[in-house]
Scaffold this active site. Structure first.
Site, PDB file in Angstrom:
ATOM      1  CE1 TYR A   1      -8.893   3.606   8.246  1.00 48.87           C
ATOM      2  CE2 TYR A   1      -9.293   5.954   8.593  1.00 48.87           C
ATOM      3  CZ  TYR A   1      -8.414   4.906   8.389  1.00 48.87           C
ATOM      4  OH  TYR A   1      -7.061   5.158   8.328  1.00 48.87           O
TER       5      TYR A   1
ATOM      6  CB  ILE B   1      -4.706  -9.557   0.613  1.00 48.23           C
ATOM      7  CG1 ILE B   1      -5.722 -10.677   0.424  1.00 48.23           C
ATOM      8  CG2 ILE B   1      -5.126  -8.280  -0.115  1.00 48.23           C
ATOM      9  CD1 ILE B   1      -7.098 -10.350   1.012  1.00 48.23           C
TER      10      ILE B   1
ATOM     11  N   GLY C   1       0.807  -1.215   0.000  1.00 43.53           N
ATOM     12  CA  GLY C   1       0.000   0.000   0.000  1.00 43.53           C
ATOM     13  C   GLY C   1       0.845   1.272   0.000  1.00 43.53           C
ATOM     14  CD  GLN C   2      -0.443   7.355   0.654  1.00 40.76           C
ATOM     15  OE1 GLN C   2      -1.436   7.139   1.362  1.00 40.76           O
ATOM     16  NE2 GLN C   2      -0.068   8.577   0.333  1.00 40.76           N
TER      17      GLN C   2
ATOM     18  CG  ASP D   1      -7.245 -12.504   4.035  1.00 44.44           C
ATOM     19  OD1 ASP D   1      -7.328 -11.612   4.897  1.00 44.44           O
ATOM     20  OD2 ASP D   1      -8.240 -12.962   3.428  1.00 44.44           O
TER      21      ASP D   1
HETATM   22  P1  NAD Z   1      -3.372   1.359   1.605  1.00 37.90           P
HETATM   23  O1  NAD Z   1      -4.820   1.224   1.344  1.00 37.90           O
HETATM   24  O2  NAD Z   1      -2.548   2.127   0.657  1.00 37.90           O
HETATM   25  O3  NAD Z   1      -2.718  -0.077   1.771  1.00 37.90           O
HETATM   26  C1  NAD Z   1      -3.309  -1.102   2.512  1.00 37.90           C
HETATM   27  C2  NAD Z   1      -2.786  -2.440   2.010  1.00 37.90           C
HETATM   28  O4  NAD Z   1      -3.474  -3.457   2.746  1.00 37.90           O
HETATM   29  C3  NAD Z   1      -3.069  -2.680   0.523  1.00 37.90           C
HETATM   30  O5  NAD Z   1      -1.881  -3.021  -0.150  1.00 37.90           O
HETATM   31  C4  NAD Z   1      -4.064  -3.842   0.508  1.00 37.90           C
HETATM   32  O6  NAD Z   1      -3.880  -4.742  -0.562  1.00 37.90           O
HETATM   33  C5  NAD Z   1      -3.767  -4.513   1.846  1.00 37.90           C
HETATM   34  N1  NAD Z   1      -4.901  -5.280   2.362  1.00 37.90           N
HETATM   35  C6  NAD Z   1      -6.222  -4.993   2.286  1.00 37.90           C
HETATM   36  N2  NAD Z   1      -6.944  -5.989   2.841  1.00 37.90           N
HETATM   37  C7  NAD Z   1      -6.043  -6.906   3.281  1.00 37.90           C
HETATM   38  C8  NAD Z   1      -6.161  -8.152   3.938  1.00 37.90           C
HETATM   39  N3  NAD Z   1      -7.350  -8.682   4.252  1.00 37.90           N
HETATM   40  N4  NAD Z   1      -5.035  -8.826   4.241  1.00 37.90           N
HETATM   41  C9  NAD Z   1      -3.826  -8.317   3.928  1.00 37.90           C
HETATM   42  N5  NAD Z   1      -3.649  -7.167   3.279  1.00 37.90           N
HETATM   43  C10 NAD Z   1      -4.746  -6.463   2.971  1.00 37.90           C
HETATM   44  O7  NAD Z   1      -3.221   1.927   3.097  1.00 37.90           O
HETATM   45  P2  NAD Z   1      -2.040   2.791   3.716  1.00 37.90           P
HETATM   46  O8  NAD Z   1      -2.317   4.218   3.391  1.00 37.90           O
HETATM   47  O9  NAD Z   1      -0.717   2.213   3.375  1.00 37.90           O
HETATM   48  O10 NAD Z   1      -2.392   2.622   5.259  1.00 37.90           O
HETATM   49  C11 NAD Z   1      -1.734   1.708   6.099  1.00 37.90           C
HETATM   50  C12 NAD Z   1      -2.241   1.940   7.520  1.00 37.90           C
HETATM   51  O11 NAD Z   1      -2.047   3.312   7.886  1.00 37.90           O
HETATM   52  C13 NAD Z   1      -3.746   1.667   7.709  1.00 37.90           C
HETATM   53  O12 NAD Z   1      -3.953   1.144   9.003  1.00 37.90           O
HETATM   54  C14 NAD Z   1      -4.366   3.041   7.630  1.00 37.90           C
HETATM   55  O13 NAD Z   1      -5.558   3.114   8.341  1.00 37.90           O
HETATM   56  C15 NAD Z   1      -3.283   3.880   8.299  1.00 37.90           C
HETATM   57  N6  NAD Z   1      -3.384   5.295   7.934  1.00 37.90           N
HETATM   58  C16 NAD Z   1      -3.085   5.706   6.677  1.00 37.90           C
HETATM   59  C17 NAD Z   1      -3.207   7.067   6.364  1.00 37.90           C
HETATM   60  C18 NAD Z   1      -2.899   7.593   4.996  1.00 37.90           C
HETATM   61  O14 NAD Z   1      -3.141   8.780   4.735  1.00 37.90           O
HETATM   62  N7  NAD Z   1      -2.358   6.789   4.084  1.00 37.90           N
HETATM   63  C19 NAD Z   1      -3.628   7.978   7.354  1.00 37.90           C
HETATM   64  C20 NAD Z   1      -3.966   7.494   8.606  1.00 37.90           C
HETATM   65  C21 NAD Z   1      -3.804   6.140   8.904  1.00 37.90           C
HETATM   66  N1  SER Z   2      -5.832   9.324   5.002  1.00 34.73           N
HETATM   67  C1  SER Z   2      -6.736   8.518   5.752  1.00 34.73           C
HETATM   68  C2  SER Z   2      -8.091   8.552   5.127  1.00 34.73           C
HETATM   69  O1  SER Z   2      -8.422   9.570   4.548  1.00 34.73           O
HETATM   70  C3  SER Z   2      -6.829   8.998   7.170  1.00 34.73           C
HETATM   71  O2  SER Z   2      -6.867   7.915   7.998  1.00 34.73           O
HETATM   72  O3  SER Z   2      -8.814   7.604   5.250  1.00 34.73           O
END
Ligand code: NAD
Ligand code: SER
Length: 318
Positions: free
Chosen positions: A142, A35, A11-12, A53
């Site tokens: 969420y 996953i 992910g990001q 997963d």
């Molecule tokens: P993202 O959506 O970019 O990546 C999430 C990854 O999880 C994806 O690659 C997806 O394939 C994988 N995934 C989804 N379901 C799955 C499963 N059942 N089993 C295994 N993998 C699975 O998210 P991100 O931005 O990298 O966020 C990572 C964490 O950081 C999350 O907990 C998110 O809530 C938190 N977060 C992110 C942000 C943001 O702005 N990016 C802000 C606040 C919190």
């Molecule tokens: N960047 C995230 C969202 O918008 C914050 O948790 O969901």
């Protein structure tokens, strides 16, 4: 931390954290998982990769045992906008995945870092300079999973001594991997559209302030808090952290300093706008600063300049 497992690594956040952690801890010591199988070749091929997963606790246990993992960075989750469109799945993945990781930590003695979010707050939270310890009554699925997750992590620490730590990330801005379906995603898309089309239509309304952070600071937070001396931590799950707070028009003015012809207009998405309106305008992150030395490097000016440079290169735009 000798052997690290990252869930949701494609992910990001994970795709960049993987590369940084491999540099710091060695490629063989960072086992990544997701996953899905599709992602940047340098991330997937640069070290051990496993399909996990996170709703399958046995599979997490198996991989942790196989590689003798002693620290999990649990990132797999559904974000706010996707979570509102699929609330059942959001609950299953976010809560089920977290519970499974905590259970593995309890059984094996593994430590964990997992992020919470500004989404853990809601409309009754004080919106300005939001304190570390305050009202948390979110109105999104969420957000519900993030508050419940913070409580569950604290419970596992108090009840079973599981050392888990987390931060409440704000919106994260980066140029490598696109965001996965959140409310703050506009603040990434705007840079792409500014360079490609010279204009952007925002789904978030003028005047809507939210906390934001540039990815290098977000990654630094994982390393810094994971390595922090536990005896100095009063809070654990999860710390307010922020680097900047802005509304779409303030981001647009900063972009205009580099692309004077850039224009911003609005086509507000009521779902994501309601989510944004329920979140704070700006967080107070003084406890993170005091307890483990949180000190972000990038403000809006520095981030915008680097985002545009890096994206010009990536998109091959002069
Ligand atoms: P993202 O959506 O970019 O990546 C999430 C990854 O999880 C994806 O690659 C997806 O394939 C994988 N995934 C989804 N379901 C799955 C499963 N059942 N089993 C295994 N993998 C699975 O998210 P991100 O931005 O990298 O966020 C990572 C964490 O950081 C999350 O907990 C998110 O809530 C938190 N977060 C992110 C942000 C943001 O702005 N990016 C802000 C606040 C919190
Ligand atoms: N960047 C995230 C969202 O918008 C914050 O948790 O969901």
């Amino acid at each position: 931390m000798k052997k690290i497992l990252i869930t949701g690594a494609l992910g990001q956040i994970g795709s960049e954290l993987t590369l940084l952690m491999r540099k710091i801890y060695g490629a063989d010591n960072v086992v990544i998982s997701d996953i899905k199988k599709e992602g940047p070749a340098e991330v997937i091929d640069g070290g051990p990769f496993e399909i996990i997963d996170v709703t399958d606790g046995k599979r997490i246990f198996e991989v942790v045992k196989q590689y003798q993992v002693d620290h999990i960075v649990h990132l797999a989750a559904l974000l706010s906008a996707v979570g509102e469109s699929k609330p059942n799945l959001c609950w299953d993945v976010n809560m089920g995945g977290l519970y499974n990781c905590l259970e593995v930590c309890r059984e094996v003695g593994t430590t964990m870092f997992t992020p919470s979010s500004i989404a853990a707050f809601g409309p009754s939270t004080p919106p300005d300079n939001t304190p570390q310890d305050t009202i948390q009554r979110p109105t999104t699925m969420y957000g519900v999973t993030k508050v419940a997750g913070e409580l569950l992590c604290d419970y596992y620490f108090q009840r079973f001594g599981v050392d888990s730590r987390g931060v409440r990330y704000p919106g994260l801005i980066s140029y490598q991997t696109l965001p996965g379906g959140g409310t703050t995603d506009y603040a990434v898309h705007i840079y792409y559209d500014a360079l490609k089309h010279g204009r952007y239509t925002s789904f978030i309304a003028e005047g809507t302030k939210m906390d934001m952070m540039y990815m290098p600071d977000a990654l630094e937070a994982v390393i810094q808090l994971s390595e922090a001396d536990g005896s100095q931590l009063i809070h654990r799950n999860a710390f307010n952290i922020t680097a900047m707070s802005f509304a779409p028009e303030q981001l647009a003015s900063e972009i205009k300093k580099h692309i004077p012809s850039f224009t911003l207009d609005y086509d507000v998405d009521p779902v994501r706008q309601a989510i944004a309106d329920s979140w704070p305008n700006s967080l107070d992150d003084s406890d993170a600063r005091a307890e483990w030395g949180w000190n972000p490097k990038y403000d809006l000016t520095a981030m915008t300049s680097e985002m545009l440079d890096k994206l010009r290169e990536k998109l091959n735009i002069k």
